[in-house]
Structures are given as structure tokens and as C-alpha cells.
Motif scaffolding. Structure first.
Motif, PDB file in Angstrom:
ATOM      1  N   SER A  63       0.743  -1.426  -0.033  1.00 42.16           N
ATOM      2  CA  SER A  63       0.363   0.304  -0.348  1.00 42.16           C
ATOM      3  C   SER A  63       0.581   1.648   0.258  1.00 42.16           C
ATOM      4  O   SER A  63       1.972   1.005   0.234  1.00 42.16           O
ATOM      5  CB  SER A  63      -1.080   0.391   1.335  1.00 42.16           C
ATOM      6  OG  SER A  63       0.159   0.132   2.031  1.00 42.16           O
ATOM      7  N   TYR A  64      -0.039   2.170  -0.451  1.00 41.61           N
ATOM      8  CA  TYR A  64       0.969   4.134  -0.576  1.00 41.61           C
ATOM      9  C   TYR A  64       0.224   4.907   0.251  1.00 41.61           C
ATOM     10  O   TYR A  64      -1.184   5.042  -0.171  1.00 41.61           O
ATOM     11  CB  TYR A  64       1.321   3.794  -1.807  1.00 41.61           C
ATOM     12  CG  TYR A  64       2.049   5.499  -1.992  1.00 41.61           C
ATOM     13  CD1 TYR A  64       3.402   5.305  -1.667  1.00 41.61           C
ATOM     14  CD2 TYR A  64       1.799   6.490  -2.622  1.00 41.61           C
ATOM     15  CE1 TYR A  64       4.549   6.524  -1.553  1.00 41.61           C
ATOM     16  CE2 TYR A  64       2.955   7.839  -2.635  1.00 41.61           C
ATOM     17  CZ  TYR A  64       4.112   7.573  -2.468  1.00 41.61           C
ATOM     18  OH  TYR A  64       5.069   8.628  -2.300  1.00 41.61           O
ATOM     19  N   HIS A  65       0.507   5.464   0.910  1.00 49.67           N
ATOM     20  CA  HIS A  65      -0.470   6.792   1.512  1.00 49.67           C
ATOM     21  C   HIS A  65      -0.196   7.890   1.735  1.00 49.67           C
ATOM     22  O   HIS A  65      -0.257   8.629   1.892  1.00 49.67           O
ATOM     23  CB  HIS A  65      -0.573   6.486   2.781  1.00 49.67           C
ATOM     24  CG  HIS A  65      -0.990   5.366   3.617  1.00 49.67           C
ATOM     25  ND1 HIS A  65      -2.231   4.781   2.769  1.00 49.67           N
ATOM     26  CD2 HIS A  65      -0.491   3.655   3.665  1.00 49.67           C
ATOM     27  CE1 HIS A  65      -2.673   3.324   3.485  1.00 49.67           C
ATOM     28  NE2 HIS A  65      -2.283   3.091   3.811  1.00 49.67           N
ATOM     29  N   ASN A  66       1.027   8.514   0.512  1.00 51.95           N
ATOM     30  CA  ASN A  66       1.656   9.810   0.124  1.00 51.95           C
ATOM     31  C   ASN A  66       1.295  10.351  -0.617  1.00 51.95           C
ATOM     32  O   ASN A  66       2.044  11.025  -1.412  1.00 51.95           O
ATOM     33  CB  ASN A  66       3.164   9.334   0.594  1.00 51.95           C
ATOM     34  CG  ASN A  66       4.055  10.704   0.950  1.00 51.95           C
ATOM     35  OD1 ASN A  66       3.596  11.332   1.101  1.00 51.95           O
ATOM     36  ND2 ASN A  66       5.494  11.021   0.615  1.00 51.95           N
ATOM     37  N   THR A  67      -0.009   9.960  -1.894  1.00 55.07           N
ATOM     38  CA  THR A  67      -0.121  10.469  -2.558  1.00 55.07           C
ATOM     39  C   THR A  67      -0.544  11.640  -2.849  1.00 55.07           C
ATOM     40  O   THR A  67       0.034  12.372  -4.072  1.00 55.07           O
ATOM     41  CB  THR A  67      -0.970   9.440  -3.709  1.00 55.07           C
ATOM     42  OG1 THR A  67      -2.361   9.924  -3.013  1.00 55.07           O
ATOM     43  CG2 THR A  67      -0.773   8.324  -3.309  1.00 55.07           C
ATOM     44  N   ASP A  68      -0.659  12.424  -2.115  1.00 51.65           N
ATOM     45  CA  ASP A  68      -0.513  14.119  -1.530  1.00 51.65           C
ATOM     46  C   ASP A  68       0.374  14.536  -1.795  1.00 51.65           C
ATOM     47  O   ASP A  68       0.777  15.741  -2.876  1.00 51.65           O
ATOM     48  CB  ASP A  68      -0.935  14.407  -0.388  1.00 51.65           C
ATOM     49  CG  ASP A  68      -2.519  13.972  -0.287  1.00 51.65           C
ATOM     50  OD1 ASP A  68      -2.949  14.287  -0.920  1.00 51.65           O
ATOM     51  OD2 ASP A  68      -2.721  14.144   0.942  1.00 51.65           O
TER      52      ASP A  68
ATOM     53  N   GLU B 212       6.444   7.203  -8.668  1.00 51.53           N
ATOM     54  CA  GLU B 212       7.769   7.080  -8.018  1.00 51.53           C
ATOM     55  C   GLU B 212       8.526   7.885  -6.927  1.00 51.53           C
ATOM     56  O   GLU B 212       9.858   7.972  -6.335  1.00 51.53           O
ATOM     57  CB  GLU B 212       7.419   9.293  -8.171  1.00 51.53           C
ATOM     58  CG  GLU B 212       7.386   9.721  -9.860  1.00 51.53           C
ATOM     59  CD  GLU B 212       6.748  11.426  -9.291  1.00 51.53           C
ATOM     60  OE1 GLU B 212       7.112  11.861  -8.886  1.00 51.53           O
ATOM     61  OE2 GLU B 212       5.927  11.625 -11.138  1.00 51.53           O
ATOM     62  N   ASP B 213       7.738   6.687  -5.910  1.00 50.13           N
ATOM     63  CA  ASP B 213       8.703   6.552  -4.985  1.00 50.13           C
ATOM     64  C   ASP B 213       9.248   5.090  -5.031  1.00 50.13           C
ATOM     65  O   ASP B 213       8.234   3.880  -5.154  1.00 50.13           O
ATOM     66  CB  ASP B 213       7.237   6.340  -3.976  1.00 50.13           C
ATOM     67  CG  ASP B 213       7.661   5.868  -2.189  1.00 50.13           C
ATOM     68  OD1 ASP B 213       8.705   4.661  -2.369  1.00 50.13           O
ATOM     69  OD2 ASP B 213       8.013   7.270  -1.462  1.00 50.13           O
TER      70      ASP B 213
END
Length: 53
Positions: A25-30, A36-37
Motif C-alpha cells: 500500500s501507499y499513503h503519500n500520494t498528496d 515515483e516512490d
């Protein structure tokens, strides 16, 4: 997210699932698009490789 994953794993074990894939999962899309991570992209590629087996 972790509680939902734990619940899903419990349900899958009750249904006799042999292989449960790891959570990706990824929670930093803001701040940064997920692809790109570098760490997330690496984990996602590993997940895809598990699905190919």
C-alpha cells in the motif's frame, strides 16, 4: 490499513488459503505519486512477481 489486512488474512486462513500475499500500500500520494516512490515501486514489482508464480 493493517487491521483490514489482518482481518482479510484471518478470513483467508479460515477458507484454507495456502499462500497469502503481503500487503502493498501507499499513503503519500498528496506529496508524491506512488510510482515515483522507489521503495513502493520495488515492493509492487515484488508483488507482481509473486502473482506470476
Amino acid at each position: 490499513m493493517n487491521k483490514a489486512y489482518d482481518t482479510a488474512c484471518t478470513l483467508l486462513r479460515h477458507m484454507n488459503a495456502a499462500d497469502i500475499l503481503p500487503l502493498v500500500s501507499y499513503h503519500n500520494t498528496d506529496n508524491l505519486p506512488a510510482m515515483e516512490d522507489k521503495l513502493f515501486a520495488k515492493k509492487l514489482r515484488g508483488f507482481v512477481e509473486l502473482l506470476k508464480k
